[in-house]
Design a protein around this motif. Structure first.
Motif, PDB file in Angstrom:
ATOM      1  N   ASP A 227      16.728 -72.356  22.085  1.00  0.00           N
ATOM      2  CA  ASP A 227      16.386 -73.385  21.103  1.00  0.00           C
ATOM      3  C   ASP A 227      15.620 -74.469  21.843  1.00  0.00           C
ATOM      4  N   ALA A 228      14.358 -74.710  21.445  1.00  0.00           N
ATOM      5  CA  ALA A 228      13.534 -75.673  22.175  1.00  0.00           C
ATOM      6  C   ALA A 228      12.733 -76.539  21.222  1.00  0.00           C
ATOM      7  N   LEU A 229      12.563 -77.807  21.609  1.00  0.00           N
ATOM      8  CA  LEU A 229      11.776 -78.768  20.841  1.00  0.00           C
ATOM      9  C   LEU A 229      10.555 -79.159  21.657  1.00  0.00           C
ATOM     10  N   GLY A 230       9.361 -78.961  21.086  1.00  0.00           N
ATOM     11  CA  GLY A 230       8.132 -79.266  21.790  1.00  0.00           C
ATOM     12  C   GLY A 230       7.774 -80.736  21.724  1.00  0.00           C
ATOM     13  N   THR A 231       6.735 -81.102  22.446  1.00  0.00           N
ATOM     14  CA  THR A 231       6.326 -82.505  22.514  1.00  0.00           C
ATOM     15  C   THR A 231       5.797 -83.020  21.182  1.00  0.00           C
ATOM     16  N   SER A 232       5.206 -82.150  20.371  1.00  0.00           N
ATOM     17  CA  SER A 232       4.687 -82.570  19.067  1.00  0.00           C
ATOM     18  C   SER A 232       5.663 -82.232  17.943  1.00  0.00           C
ATOM     19  N   LYS A 233       6.964 -82.158  18.315  1.00  0.00           N
ATOM     20  CA  LYS A 233       8.061 -81.931  17.370  1.00  0.00           C
ATOM     21  C   LYS A 233       8.107 -80.522  16.799  1.00  0.00           C
ATOM     22  N   GLN A 234       7.306 -79.592  17.333  1.00  0.00           N
ATOM     23  CA  GLN A 234       7.468 -78.213  16.878  1.00  0.00           C
ATOM     24  C   GLN A 234       8.789 -77.675  17.439  1.00  0.00           C
ATOM     25  N   HIS A 235       9.513 -77.008  16.599  1.00  0.00           N
ATOM     26  CA  HIS A 235      10.853 -76.532  16.941  1.00  0.00           C
ATOM     27  C   HIS A 235      10.846 -75.005  16.914  1.00  0.00           C
ATOM     28  N   THR A 236      11.263 -74.389  18.015  1.00  0.00           N
ATOM     29  CA  THR A 236      11.237 -72.931  18.121  1.00  0.00           C
ATOM     30  C   THR A 236      12.626 -72.407  18.448  1.00  0.00           C
ATOM     31  N   VAL A 237      13.092 -71.481  17.638  1.00  0.00           N
ATOM     32  CA  VAL A 237      14.351 -70.784  17.891  1.00  0.00           C
ATOM     33  C   VAL A 237      14.025 -69.331  18.202  1.00  0.00           C
ATOM     34  N   THR A 238      14.526 -68.839  19.314  1.00  0.00           N
ATOM     35  CA  THR A 238      14.276 -67.467  19.742  1.00  0.00           C
ATOM     36  C   THR A 238      15.600 -66.730  19.874  1.00  0.00           C
ATOM     37  N   VAL A 239      15.676 -65.563  19.259  1.00  0.00           N
ATOM     38  CA  VAL A 239      16.849 -64.699  19.370  1.00  0.00           C
ATOM     39  C   VAL A 239      16.394 -63.366  19.952  1.00  0.00           C
ATOM     40  N   VAL A 240      17.041 -62.946  21.021  1.00  0.00           N
ATOM     41  CA  VAL A 240      16.711 -61.680  21.680  1.00  0.00           C
ATOM     42  C   VAL A 240      17.987 -60.851  21.764  1.00  0.00           C
ATOM     43  N   PHE A 241      17.904 -59.589  21.348  1.00  0.00           N
ATOM     44  CA  PHE A 241      19.065 -58.718  21.499  1.00  0.00           C
ATOM     45  C   PHE A 241      18.614 -57.320  21.906  1.00  0.00           C
ATOM     46  N   ARG A 242      19.533 -56.602  22.538  1.00  0.00           N
ATOM     47  CA  ARG A 242      19.264 -55.229  22.975  1.00  0.00           C
ATOM     48  C   ARG A 242      20.207 -54.284  22.253  1.00  0.00           C
ATOM     49  N   THR A 243      19.662 -53.204  21.739  1.00  0.00           N
ATOM     50  CA  THR A 243      20.470 -52.134  21.176  1.00  0.00           C
ATOM     51  C   THR A 243      20.011 -50.834  21.823  1.00  0.00           C
ATOM     52  N   SER A 244      20.843 -50.262  22.675  1.00  0.00           N
ATOM     53  CA  SER A 244      20.503 -49.095  23.478  1.00  0.00           C
ATOM     54  C   SER A 244      19.239 -49.386  24.284  1.00  0.00           C
ATOM     55  N   ASN A 245      18.183 -48.621  24.078  1.00  0.00           N
ATOM     56  CA  ASN A 245      16.973 -48.801  24.880  1.00  0.00           C
ATOM     57  C   ASN A 245      15.863 -49.560  24.146  1.00  0.00           C
ATOM     58  N   VAL A 246      16.232 -50.311  23.103  1.00  0.00           N
ATOM     59  CA  VAL A 246      15.260 -51.124  22.369  1.00  0.00           C
ATOM     60  C   VAL A 246      15.654 -52.593  22.484  1.00  0.00           C
ATOM     61  N   ILE A 247      14.673 -53.436  22.779  1.00  0.00           N
ATOM     62  CA  ILE A 247      14.874 -54.882  22.852  1.00  0.00           C
ATOM     63  C   ILE A 247      14.108 -55.520  21.700  1.00  0.00           C
ATOM     64  N   VAL A 248      14.802 -56.330  20.914  1.00  0.00           N
ATOM     65  CA  VAL A 248      14.226 -56.983  19.746  1.00  0.00           C
ATOM     66  C   VAL A 248      14.135 -58.484  20.003  1.00  0.00           C
ATOM     67  N   THR A 249      12.980 -59.051  19.714  1.00  0.00           N
ATOM     68  CA  THR A 249      12.771 -60.487  19.859  1.00  0.00           C
ATOM     69  C   THR A 249      12.384 -61.083  18.517  1.00  0.00           C
ATOM     70  N   VAL A 250      13.082 -62.148  18.132  1.00  0.00           N
ATOM     71  CA  VAL A 250      12.779 -62.881  16.902  1.00  0.00           C
ATOM     72  C   VAL A 250      12.446 -64.318  17.287  1.00  0.00           C
ATOM     73  N   GLU A 251      11.260 -64.779  16.900  1.00  0.00           N
ATOM     74  CA  GLU A 251      10.864 -66.165  17.130  1.00  0.00           C
ATOM     75  C   GLU A 251      10.615 -66.827  15.781  1.00  0.00           C
ATOM     76  N   TYR A 252      11.238 -67.984  15.607  1.00  0.00           N
ATOM     77  CA  TYR A 252      11.082 -68.736  14.362  1.00  0.00           C
ATOM     78  C   TYR A 252      10.691 -70.162  14.727  1.00  0.00           C
ATOM     79  N   GLU A 253       9.536 -70.589  14.234  1.00  0.00           N
ATOM     80  CA  GLU A 253       9.012 -71.910  14.611  1.00  0.00           C
ATOM     81  C   GLU A 253       8.666 -72.723  13.378  1.00  0.00           C
ATOM     82  N   GLU A 254       8.957 -74.005  13.472  1.00  0.00           N
ATOM     83  CA  GLU A 254       8.589 -74.941  12.408  1.00  0.00           C
ATOM     84  C   GLU A 254       7.791 -76.095  13.018  1.00  0.00           C
TER      85      GLU A 254
END
Length: 285
Positions: A227-254
């Protein structure tokens, strides 16, 4: 006479050859592997569960996108709205190895971005399984995120210390001076080392800590949230998970329309986690 001398020589030669063959058989160990046994006994690591990847652009349903992208409902043009739902696939040379999709929708209050990435990890070494290789790749992502150390125990101790100070009788000016420092210390706890955003209106350290970047339980085989807040107030939430041999990344930014508005951390984390959970369920099916 020469023929009689030749015959015994042949007999001696045959006897020597037979003795050599017999000696070779006797010297061999019964435990020595035969030519076919060495290959059969070699250990071959198991392949991963997944040998293909789904299309990320069709992996997110419209209802979830409505929640993540509030501006999508403000689009009056049907064609633009359909295009917004479709998203834009990222360029890749092999969609069975890596695939991603991006969505972007502007609204009157803010611009929202969603990015979903699937990565299928394959080990090209027989001694290392696909899952083990995926664990290694996931570990690199955790290290790059530089998550702060969890501090629930410290927060509890600080709360207990505050209660004890409140029970002390008023007497000296020194005793009343200490509580005045607590608001500043509480403020310092609300910001994580990685520049994370504290929840709006949060007043307790425990509530703030629960929204900090952290590892997650119950999502895939292993997971973490940043969870990170940028200098211009952009807010990014990143969720990363692994299931067996696949890695999934979800990025949500406002990105708010004005820098005076600070996005709500708890709301954004809930939306990103909801999407990640849906994707994990789809891989399990």
């Amino acid at each position: 006479m020469q023929r009689k001398a030749y015959v015994p020589g042949v007999a001696v030669l045959l006897a020597a050859l037979l003795a050599a063959c017999t000696g070779s058989d006797d010297s061999g160990s019964k435990d020595d592997p035969r030519p076919g046994e060495a290959t059969a006994s070699a250990t071959v690591a198991q392949p991963g569960r997944y040998d293909t990847l789904p299309d990320p652009c069709v992996s997110v349903d419209h209802g979830t996108l409505d929640s993540l992208l509030p501006g999508i409902k403000q689009l009056t043009d049907a064609t633009q709205r359909d295009q917004a739902y479709e998203g834009e696939a990222t360029q890749t040379y092999d969609t069975d190895a890596k695939a991603g999709c991006r969505w972007k929708v502007e609204s009157t209050d803010a611009t929202h971005y969603v990015f979903v990435d699937f990565e299928r990890v394959v080990s090209w070494t027989n001694a290392v399984s696909d899952d083990s290789k995926a664990q290694e790749v996931y570990g690199g992502k955790v290290e790059a995120a530089d998550l702060p150390e969890p501090t629930p125990a410290a927060s509890a101790e600080e709360s207990e210390g505050t209660d004890e100070e409140a029970d002390e009788p008023e007497g000296t000016g020194e005793a009343t001076a200490e509580p005045s420092a607590s608001p500043s210390s509480s403020t310092s706890r609300s910001a994580s080392p990685s520049g994370s955003l504290a929840p709006s209106g949060s007043s307790t350290p425990s509530a703030t800590a629960s929204l900090q970047p952290r590892t997650l339980d119950g999502l895939g085989d292993e997971a973490f949230l940043d969870d990170a807040l940028g200098t211009s107030k952009q807010h990014t939430v990143t969720v990363v998970f692994r299931t067996s041999n696949v890695i999934v990344t979800v990025e949500y930014e406002e990105q708010p329309a004005t820098t005076t508005v600070v996005p709500d951390s708890e709301e954004m984390q809930d939306r990103a986690l909801n999407l990640a959970e849906r994707l994990a369920e789809a891989f399990d099916d």
